[in-house]
Structure formats: C-alpha cells, structure tokens
Write a protein that holds these residues in place. Structure first.
Motif, PDB file in Angstrom:
ATOM      1  N   TYR A   1      -0.466  -3.932   0.683  1.00 26.03           N
ATOM      2  CA  TYR A   1      -0.395  -3.204  -0.589  1.00 26.03           C
ATOM      3  C   TYR A   1       0.611  -2.077  -0.434  1.00 26.03           C
ATOM      4  O   TYR A   1       0.467  -1.205   0.435  1.00 26.03           O
ATOM      5  CB  TYR A   1      -1.771  -2.639  -0.951  1.00 26.03           C
TER       6      TYR A   1
ATOM      7  N   LEU B   1       1.947  -6.826  -2.217  1.00 21.63           N
ATOM      8  CA  LEU B   1       1.627  -6.336  -3.552  1.00 21.63           C
ATOM      9  C   LEU B   1       2.380  -5.029  -3.781  1.00 21.63           C
ATOM     10  O   LEU B   1       2.008  -3.986  -3.241  1.00 21.63           O
ATOM     11  CB  LEU B   1       0.125  -6.116  -3.698  1.00 21.63           C
TER      12      LEU B   1
ATOM     13  N   MET C   1      -6.659  -6.285   4.578  1.00 21.18           N
ATOM     14  CA  MET C   1      -5.677  -5.628   3.715  1.00 21.18           C
ATOM     15  C   MET C   1      -5.099  -4.395   4.395  1.00 21.18           C
ATOM     16  O   MET C   1      -5.828  -3.562   4.927  1.00 21.18           O
ATOM     17  CB  MET C   1      -6.314  -5.221   2.388  1.00 21.18           C
TER      18      MET C   1
ATOM     19  N   THR D   1      -4.627  -4.081  -9.140  1.00 22.24           N
ATOM     20  CA  THR D   1      -5.804  -3.852  -8.298  1.00 22.24           C
ATOM     21  C   THR D   1      -7.101  -4.078  -9.058  1.00 22.24           C
ATOM     22  O   THR D   1      -7.821  -5.032  -8.799  1.00 22.24           O
ATOM     23  CB  THR D   1      -5.773  -2.419  -7.727  1.00 22.24           C
TER      24      THR D   1
ATOM     25  N   ILE E   1      -2.550  -0.974   3.687  1.00 22.16           N
ATOM     26  CA  ILE E   1      -2.185  -0.129   2.545  1.00 22.16           C
ATOM     27  C   ILE E   1      -1.148   0.890   3.002  1.00 22.16           C
ATOM     28  O   ILE E   1      -1.411   1.671   3.930  1.00 22.16           O
ATOM     29  CB  ILE E   1      -3.416   0.605   1.990  1.00 22.16           C
TER      30      ILE E   1
ATOM     31  N   ALA F   1       2.999  -2.161  -5.977  1.00 23.51           N
ATOM     32  CA  ALA F   1       2.229  -1.580  -7.073  1.00 23.51           C
ATOM     33  C   ALA F   1       2.982  -0.402  -7.676  1.00 23.51           C
ATOM     34  O   ALA F   1       3.072   0.667  -7.078  1.00 23.51           O
ATOM     35  CB  ALA F   1       0.867  -1.127  -6.559  1.00 23.51           C
TER      36      ALA F   1
ATOM     37  N   ILE G   1      -7.695 -10.906  -5.273  1.00 22.52           N
ATOM     38  CA  ILE G   1      -7.137 -10.344  -4.038  1.00 22.52           C
ATOM     39  C   ILE G   1      -8.109 -10.567  -2.883  1.00 22.52           C
ATOM     40  O   ILE G   1      -7.703 -10.949  -1.777  1.00 22.52           O
ATOM     41  CB  ILE G   1      -6.838  -8.844  -4.230  1.00 22.52           C
TER      42      ILE G   1
ATOM     43  N   ASP H   1      -7.121   3.067  -6.485  1.00 22.13           N
ATOM     44  CA  ASP H   1      -6.610   1.795  -5.978  1.00 22.13           C
ATOM     45  C   ASP H   1      -6.779   1.644  -4.474  1.00 22.13           C
ATOM     46  O   ASP H   1      -7.161   0.581  -3.984  1.00 22.13           O
ATOM     47  CB  ASP H   1      -5.137   1.611  -6.377  1.00 22.13           C
TER      48      ASP H   1
ATOM     49  N   ARG I   1       2.254   1.055  -2.273  1.00 20.79           N
ATOM     50  CA  ARG I   1       1.978   1.967  -3.386  1.00 20.79           C
ATOM     51  C   ARG I   1       3.247   2.740  -3.740  1.00 20.79           C
ATOM     52  O   ARG I   1       3.731   3.542  -2.951  1.00 20.79           O
ATOM     53  CB  ARG I   1       0.851   2.924  -2.994  1.00 20.79           C
TER      54      ARG I   1
ATOM     55  N   LEU J   1      -9.092  -1.248  -2.313  1.00 21.63           N
ATOM     56  CA  LEU J   1      -8.507  -2.187  -1.357  1.00 21.63           C
ATOM     57  C   LEU J   1      -8.849  -1.861   0.092  1.00 21.63           C
ATOM     58  O   LEU J   1      -8.825  -2.757   0.945  1.00 21.63           O
ATOM     59  CB  LEU J   1      -6.992  -2.234  -1.535  1.00 21.63           C
TER      60      LEU J   1
END
Length: 311
Positions: A153, A96, A127, A76, A129, A98, A83, A117, A155, A121
């Motif tokens: 993304y 992604l 994006m 990130t 998440i 992470a 990104i 992070d 996590r 983002l």
C-alpha cells in the motif's frame, strides 16, 4: 508526489514486461504514453474498485505485477474484503497507489478523507504500508516496489510538499531513516508529517529543547530496531501522523515498545487525528491545524509534555 508515482509506473513498465497499470475512473490523459505504446498492459476500469482488486489479483496470479491507482478511501474502505481475501490471503505482489492519504481531499468532505486507511490495512497479514515524505522519496520507493514479494500500500500526499528526504540516506522498504540526531525528545514521523516534524524540531531547538527526528516511511513492517534505538536515552517519544490516533503509526510504535522493552520506557506522546469522523470542509492545512498538527501545534504539544515535572 502523485505524478511522480504514476510516471514511475510507465518507467517500470518499459523496463519490465510484468508491470501492468489498472486505474479506476481517472482522467483521460493519465499515462497516455503507456496507453499508446503498451495498450495490452494499460486498463482503465471506471468506478468499479472492488472489481479492480479482483482483476489485479488475477493478473498477479498469472505472473504480472499490477499497479493500481485511485482515491485512498475507495481503495481501502470500499475494497477491504477483496484486499484481504484476493490479495493478502494469497500474498500477491499488487501495488495499491492510494491518492489522497489523510486529509488531502478536505474540500470534498469526510466521505473522501482517508483518516483510517493504515489502521484498516495494518490488521491484514502480508500487507506492507509505505508513506513517502516527498516526491523524491516517492521515486526511490517506486524503484524498490518492483520486486517487493507481497501486497504493498503506497500512501500518496497531495503533491508539492517540500523535499526533506536525502538520496544519500538511501531507501529500503521496512527501514526507517534518522533525519536529525536525537536529544531528550525524538519525533517519529511518517509521510509528509516528517517534514513538519523537522520544522517543529527547529522551533523546539530555539526554545532549548533538542529533538531528534526519525522518518518511518514504512509503517508496516515497522523498523522496530530503529524505534528502540530512538527510545534509548530519550525522555519522550512523539509520533506525528496524518491519520487517526487509533491503529496507525502511534499504535505501531507503542506496540513495539510494549513488546520489546521490559522497563525504562520513555513516555510516548501520539499526535494524530482524533478518533472521530472529520467534520467540515476546507483545506488540508486547515483541518491539520484544527487537529493540532501544524508545525506550531506540534512544537507546542512537545513543549507542554516536557513540563518541569516531567523533565
């Protein structure tokens, strides 16, 4: 959780020829089966994270669905421009993955702690998440990730976290999951903090405080409808996250309340990491406890907020 995510990349790759894997400086045995059987779709690029994002963007433009994995801070902070410009501006379907979201890499110190992070983002258009609660939910997320239309993304926590999700509750990116019926308090968690929120709700019930729990695995796009439904009838909403109090789940929930409720809003208590660079070394649990994010800390904060004057 991480192993489930990585194994699912190979499962998806065997099902769909569009799937490719790009790693950055990972161990030699990562996805050994995919490397052996699909070498043309397995790439290990070394310590070159910004290059990895550009490479993934190029592959996505050619019709592939790249899954990228490395440590969250390097994926990130180090790659934010790539990104934004290469993935988000073009709205490309890169995933992604992470490793070590939040305070997972506490033994390595603040340079490896992804405490901001999601804030970085969340500001990027297109994006999405997602922070699953446990390994079982990670598998459902990975299944759903294949056909998500834009950048995603994912996590990851440390792994070995208690399984609190339920298959019968289903899973859809962008759709929050009620985990415990609401009362005067509703705890809203994401990632592994949902498990701690559930445990804290049990502690509060023993004190005569009924607390519901809403699991918001997708921080963006936020399930605003579920947040507003949780707010109805509640005196106190409490967000619980392993992230800075700036720009994460608490900020997203607060924005939703401001944007969509004209009056009668419940109080919002944001339990999160402080707006400061983490200090010291140790375990993830040690740093979470220092930040007031242990089960006891969460329960105590909620009980304190529900003073007789507030109630």
């Amino acid at each position: 959780m991480r192993q489930v995510a990585i194994n699912m990349v190979e499962t998806l790759a065997r099902r769909d020829p569009r799937v490719v894997f790009i790693g950055s400086d990972l161990g030699p045995n990562v996805l050994a089966g995919m490397k052996r059987d699909m070498p043309e779709r397995f790439f290990m690029e070394g310590v070159a994270e910004q290059h990895v994002i550009g490479m993934a963007a190029g592959l996505a433009m050619e019709g592939f669905v790249p899954y990228i994995n490395t440590i969250a801070t390097f994926l990130t902070r180090r790659c934010l421009d790539q990104i934004a410009i290469d993935l988000c501006m073009e709205n490309l379907p890169a995933r992604l993955i992470a490793s070590g979201g939040g305070l997972v890499y506490a033994p390595l110190g603040p340079t490896h702690l992804a405490f901001e992070d999601m804030a970085l983002l969340r500001a990027l258009p297109n994006m999405a998440i997602v922070a699953p609660a446990d390994a079982a939910e990670m598998e459902r997320l990975m299944q759903a990730s294949l056909d998500w239309p834009g950048p995603l993304y994912i996590r990851l926590a440390k792994g070995g976290d208690p399984v609190v999700s339920r298959a019968e509750a289903g899973f859809a990116i962008g759709k929050a999951i009620p985990m415990r019926p609401g009362g005067e308090v509703v705890l809203i968690g994401t990632g592994i903090m949902t498990g701690r929120a559930l445990a804290a709700a049990e502690r509060l019930a023993a004190q005569g405080i009924e607390a519901g729990v809403l699991h918001v695995h997708t921080v963006k796009p936020l399930d605003t409808e579920a947040v507003l439904a949780a707010a109805d009838g509640a005196r106190l909403l409490v967000t619980v996250e392993e992230h800075s109090r700036v720009g994460g789940l608490g900020s997203a929930v607060g924005e939703a309340l401001l944007d969509h409720r004209d009056g009668g809003r419940p109080r919002l208590l944001r339990l999160a990491l402080p707006d400061a660079f983490p200090e010291g070394y140790g375990s993830q649990d040690h740093l979470l406890t220092k930040a007031g994010l242990s089960v006891d800390g969460i329960a105590a904060a909620v009980a304190g907020a529900l003073s007789p004057a507030v109630r």
